[in-house]
Scaffold this motif. Structure first.
Motif, PDB file in Angstrom:
ATOM      1  N   LYS A 151     -11.152  31.772  54.033  1.00 16.02           N
ATOM      2  CA  LYS A 151      -9.714  31.880  54.189  1.00 16.02           C
ATOM      3  C   LYS A 151      -9.341  32.108  55.649  1.00 16.02           C
ATOM      4  N   GLY A 152      -8.379  31.315  56.119  1.00 16.66           N
ATOM      5  CA  GLY A 152      -7.804  31.532  57.432  1.00 16.66           C
ATOM      6  C   GLY A 152      -8.576  30.956  58.600  1.00 16.66           C
ATOM      7  N   THR A 153      -9.605  30.150  58.338  1.00 13.93           N
ATOM      8  CA  THR A 153     -10.387  29.591  59.445  1.00 13.93           C
ATOM      9  C   THR A 153     -10.258  28.072  59.482  1.00 13.93           C
ATOM     10  N   ALA A 154     -10.600  27.508  60.631  1.00 13.90           N
ATOM     11  CA  ALA A 154     -10.421  26.077  60.864  1.00 13.90           C
ATOM     12  C   ALA A 154     -11.759  25.360  60.877  1.00 13.90           C
ATOM     13  N   HIS A 155     -11.788  24.220  61.518  1.00 13.73           N
ATOM     14  CA  HIS A 155     -12.917  23.293  61.490  1.00 13.73           C
ATOM     15  C   HIS A 155     -14.166  23.918  62.100  1.00 13.73           C
ATOM     16  N   CYS A 156     -15.232  24.030  61.299  1.00 16.26           N
ATOM     17  CA  CYS A 156     -16.553  24.462  61.776  1.00 16.26           C
ATOM     18  C   CYS A 156     -16.582  25.885  62.330  1.00 16.26           C
ATOM     19  N   ALA A 157     -15.618  26.720  61.951  1.00 20.63           N
ATOM     20  CA  ALA A 157     -15.508  28.049  62.559  1.00 20.63           C
ATOM     21  C   ALA A 157     -16.772  28.878  62.393  1.00 20.63           C
ATOM     22  N   ASN A 158     -17.458  28.743  61.256  1.00 19.48           N
ATOM     23  CA  ASN A 158     -18.647  29.570  61.005  1.00 19.48           C
ATOM     24  C   ASN A 158     -19.823  29.222  61.902  1.00 19.48           C
ATOM     25  N   MET A 159     -19.775  28.070  62.560  1.00 21.81           N
ATOM     26  CA  MET A 159     -20.901  27.660  63.396  1.00 21.81           C
ATOM     27  C   MET A 159     -20.885  28.319  64.767  1.00 21.81           C
ATOM     28  N   TYR A 160     -19.728  28.783  65.199  1.00 26.11           N
ATOM     29  CA  TYR A 160     -19.607  29.346  66.543  1.00 26.11           C
ATOM     30  C   TYR A 160     -20.104  30.780  66.571  1.00 26.11           C
ATOM     31  N   PRO A 161     -20.473  31.275  67.748  1.00 29.53           N
ATOM     32  CA  PRO A 161     -20.954  32.665  67.817  1.00 29.53           C
ATOM     33  C   PRO A 161     -19.875  33.646  67.393  1.00 29.53           C
ATOM     34  N   ALA A 162     -20.296  34.734  66.788  1.00 30.42           N
ATOM     35  CA  ALA A 162     -19.354  35.767  66.370  1.00 30.42           C
ATOM     36  C   ALA A 162     -18.695  36.388  67.593  1.00 30.42           C
ATOM     37  N   ARG A 163     -17.465  36.846  67.407  1.00 29.02           N
ATOM     38  CA  ARG A 163     -16.753  37.505  68.486  1.00 29.02           C
ATOM     39  C   ARG A 163     -15.860  38.592  67.904  1.00 29.02           C
ATOM     40  N   PHE A 164     -15.473  39.500  68.750  1.00 29.11           N
ATOM     41  CA  PHE A 164     -14.584  40.573  68.331  1.00 29.11           C
ATOM     42  C   PHE A 164     -13.265  39.975  67.827  1.00 29.11           C
ATOM     43  N   GLY A 165     -12.810  40.450  66.702  1.00 28.37           N
ATOM     44  CA  GLY A 165     -11.568  39.943  66.156  1.00 28.37           C
ATOM     45  C   GLY A 165     -11.742  38.858  65.118  1.00 28.37           C
ATOM     46  N   ASP A 166     -12.982  38.412  64.863  1.00 29.73           N
ATOM     47  CA  ASP A 166     -13.198  37.448  63.785  1.00 29.73           C
ATOM     48  C   ASP A 166     -12.716  38.055  62.465  1.00 29.73           C
ATOM     49  N   PRO A 167     -12.044  37.278  61.629  1.00 36.65           N
ATOM     50  CA  PRO A 167     -11.608  37.822  60.336  1.00 36.65           C
ATOM     51  C   PRO A 167     -12.803  38.206  59.477  1.00 36.65           C
ATOM     52  N   PRO A 168     -12.648  39.225  58.624  1.00 34.98           N
ATOM     53  CA  PRO A 168     -13.762  39.662  57.766  1.00 34.98           C
ATOM     54  C   PRO A 168     -14.331  38.528  56.924  1.00 34.98           C
ATOM     55  N   GLU A 169     -13.468  37.599  56.491  1.00 36.02           N
ATOM     56  CA  GLU A 169     -13.935  36.488  55.669  1.00 36.02           C
ATOM     57  C   GLU A 169     -14.926  35.609  56.423  1.00 36.02           C
ATOM     58  N   LEU A 170     -14.709  35.459  57.731  1.00 39.79           N
ATOM     59  CA  LEU A 170     -15.618  34.644  58.534  1.00 39.79           C
ATOM     60  C   LEU A 170     -16.952  35.352  58.724  1.00 39.79           C
ATOM     61  N   ALA A 171     -16.900  36.647  59.007  1.00 43.02           N
ATOM     62  CA  ALA A 171     -18.140  37.408  59.158  1.00 43.02           C
ATOM     63  C   ALA A 171     -18.953  37.378  57.865  1.00 43.02           C
ATOM     64  N   GLN A 172     -18.269  37.527  56.736  1.00 48.12           N
ATOM     65  CA  GLN A 172     -18.960  37.500  55.451  1.00 48.12           C
ATOM     66  C   GLN A 172     -19.544  36.115  55.179  1.00 48.12           C
ATOM     67  N   ALA A 173     -18.837  35.073  55.574  1.00 51.45           N
ATOM     68  CA  ALA A 173     -19.339  33.711  55.366  1.00 51.45           C
ATOM     69  C   ALA A 173     -20.662  33.500  56.098  1.00 51.45           C
ATOM     70  N   ARG A 174     -20.746  33.967  57.334  1.00 48.80           N
ATOM     71  CA  ARG A 174     -22.001  33.820  58.079  1.00 48.80           C
ATOM     72  C   ARG A 174     -23.146  34.544  57.377  1.00 48.80           C
ATOM     73  N   GLU A 175     -22.855  35.716  56.811  1.00 53.02           N
ATOM     74  CA  GLU A 175     -23.881  36.460  56.088  1.00 53.02           C
ATOM     75  C   GLU A 175     -24.276  35.736  54.801  1.00 53.02           C
ATOM     76  N   THR A 176     -23.298  35.167  54.122  1.00 52.85           N
ATOM     77  CA  THR A 176     -23.584  34.426  52.898  1.00 52.85           C
ATOM     78  C   THR A 176     -24.478  33.227  53.180  1.00 52.85           C
ATOM     79  N   ILE A 177     -24.173  32.519  54.254  1.00 50.81           N
ATOM     80  CA  ILE A 177     -24.997  31.361  54.644  1.00 50.81           C
ATOM     81  C   ILE A 177     -26.415  31.817  54.963  1.00 50.81           C
ATOM     82  N   LYS A 178     -26.535  32.914  55.687  1.00 50.73           N
ATOM     83  CA  LYS A 178     -27.865  33.442  56.015  1.00 50.73           C
ATOM     84  C   LYS A 178     -28.640  33.775  54.745  1.00 50.73           C
ATOM     85  N   GLY A 179     -27.933  34.322  53.741  1.00 45.51           N
ATOM     86  CA  GLY A 179     -28.595  34.638  52.480  1.00 45.51           C
ATOM     87  C   GLY A 179     -29.151  33.409  51.794  1.00 45.51           C
ATOM     88  N   HIS A 180     -28.410  32.320  51.831  1.00 44.78           N
ATOM     89  CA  HIS A 180     -28.909  31.078  51.236  1.00 44.78           C
ATOM     90  C   HIS A 180     -30.137  30.572  51.986  1.00 44.78           C
TER      91      HIS A 180
END
Length: 495
Positions: free
Chosen positions: A459-488
């Motif tokens: 929710k709330g992210t644009a094209h390929c957002a999860n591929m970029y390095p994490a940064r301060f201010g990333d929405p929680p949904e994006l941070a969780q998505a990166r963790e979910t991908i890592k789990g897979h």
């Protein structure tokens, strides 16, 4: 690209020099490619170019011609027995900065992976043929690109003794589709695939694209779309009088006065001024900053603030958005000449502006995918000035009359039959997509029932957002998505 982060970066200046007749955002592809380069910490050296000998035509055993394809390697984090992470190049120059940063590099550190990236044939420095003539471009297809990946994978296995190492593929936008299709077509070669923002459904008239742009703009409030719609209506009314046309030519700083008797110039004008919104929405608030980038501070909030500025007439607000984009990309004037655009896209030299990737990507849309972002939906604020016929006209005008709607429909049918479209029958593939990204309309956003396929809808992210390095201010949904991908990835490697 439905897609693509598709390198094909919104805010890159053209690698061969800016050319006014080529829009900065064309068929969903910004100059440079749909997947932008990420930011980078530090100034250390980047991996050097390496080359692998590929066959020109993987599907004709009688054709023995070969060419040199570029790739990169980073073995900094690799430990014996670790996996191999393969980043798939797309419709633009492969940037080695991806070899040292991005979410996949963080995964590589954790899993001690060897990182490799293969540049897509016909893009960047990977030139299979002497030019990009129609005869040469017959070897440009997703099927040939997948065969390149398969050969490259076996080449690296032999070269580095990686017989028992598991491979995971990564890609964003069109390469996101390729990542999924690589796992589908070559499951014995790749143990899992991350397919970010990949359009899986080839579609001729991609009307959903502009509808998602509408919905994304609406997240700022109801006034933005309302004001765009009213500005669109006002521009349309001005096009009906000579005085209005002259005023529009000045307001939008056109390189030459708009001739309303040339229908394709008018369509190009509509496509260009709506493209200002489309491109910004597609990459809204992602993390593509890198040395030399421009415009990463332009978001849909910025554009809507302009459109909601009651101190200006509506058309002036539309023009102010256009002026902001022109200033950002250092355009002295806006060239909406259709004939000039087509003339540049007909250039076949590798030194031409078209060979930056625009000519190649449009060829792929005209033969395999469609993906045409048109104004054919009545449920959007940009009017009806750039219909499907305008995109189809470009196919025949650039490449020849044989490239028409009938042949493209056959190509689209072949693509969807070949890969399964939204009913892809692969396993161990994860599909991250952002709700703001218009390309998600052609992707998988819910887990298909009864499959080993997984959607990560952010929710709330644009094209390929999860591929970029994490940064301060990333929405929680994006941070969780990166963790979910890592789990897979962890699950795939443990099986």
């Amino acid at each position: 690209m439905a897609d693509m982060c598709t390198r094909l970066a919104l805010l890159l200046t053209c690698v061969v020099g800016y050319t006014a007749a080529l829009p900065w955002f064309l068929h969903g592809r910004p100059r440079g490619g749909m997947l932008g380069s990420p930011g980078r910490a530090g100034n250390g050296p980047l991996p050097p170019d390496q080359w692998v000998t590929q066959r020109l035509d993987h599907y004709n055993d009688a054709d023995l011609r070969t060419w040199q394809q570029r790739y990169f390697v980073n073995d900094t984090f690799f430990k014996p027995g670790g996996p191999v992470f393969l980043m798939i190049g797309g419709e633009g120059t492969a940037d080695p900065i991806w070899m040292v940063t991005g979410a996949w590099i963080e995964y590589a550190k954790e899993f001690h992976a060897l990182c490799v990236m293969l540049e897509h044939r016909y893009y960047g420095k990977s030139h299979p043929t002497e030019d990009t003539s129609v005869e040469s471009l017959q070897y440009l297809s997703s099927e040939q690109a997948l065969a390149d990946l398969a050969y490259f994978r076996d080449y690296m296995v032999e070269k580095r003794g990686l017989t028992d190492n598991k491979w995971i593929s990564f890609g964003g936008s069109y390469p996101g589709s390729l990542s999924a299709w690589f796992r589908l077509k070559y499951p014995h070669l790749v143990a899992g695939a991350v397919a970010t923002s990949g359009p899986l459904l080839a579609e001729l008239d991609f009307v959903e694209y502009v509808e998602v742009v509408r919905d994304s703009l609406a997240t700022t409030g109801p006034e933005c779309n309302k004001n765009i719609q009213e500005a669109t209506d006002a521009v349309k009314q001005m096009l009906g009088t000579q005085e209005g046309v002259e005023n529009l030519s000045k307001l939008f700083n056109l390189c030459s006065p708009l001739d309303v008797s040339v229908a394709n110039d008018v369509a190009n004008f509509w496509s260009t001024i709506s493209g200002n919104f489309m491109g910004v929405v597609q990459y809204n608030k992602d993390n593509r900053e890198f040395e030399g980038a421009v415009g990463t501070n332009i978001t849909l909030d910025v554009l809507c603030n302009i459109m909601n500025d009651v101190s200006m007439p509506l058309v002036d607000r539309y023009a102010a958005v256009n002026s902001l984009m022109m200033k950002t990309y250092q355009q002295k004037c806006l060239d909406i000449s259709y004939s000039a655009m087509v003339k540049e896209l007909r250039e076949t030299s590798w030194e031409s502006a078209a060979s930056e990737g625009g000519r190649q990507w449009i060829y792929q849309t005209c033969t395999e995918f469609g993906f045409y972002q048109t104004s054919d939906s009545p449920n959007q604020p940009f009017g009806d000035g750039f219909p499907l016929s305008f995109s189809l006209q470009q196919c025949s005008d650039i490449y020849g009359p044989q490239f028409n709607q009938s042949t493209l429909m056959e190509g689209i049918k072949r693509t969807n039959t070949n890969y399964g479209a939204l009913k892809i029958a692969g396993t161990k593939i994860v599909f991250p997509n952002g709700s703001i990204d218009p390309w998600h309309a052609l992707g998988i956003t819910k887990d298909p029932k009864g499959t080993d396929l997984h959607a990560v809808y952010i929710k709330g992210t644009a094209h390929c957002a999860n591929m970029y390095p994490a940064r301060f201010g990333d929405p929680p949904e994006l941070a969780q998505a990166r963790e979910t991908i890592k789990g897979h990835i962890q699950n795939w490697l443990s099986q």
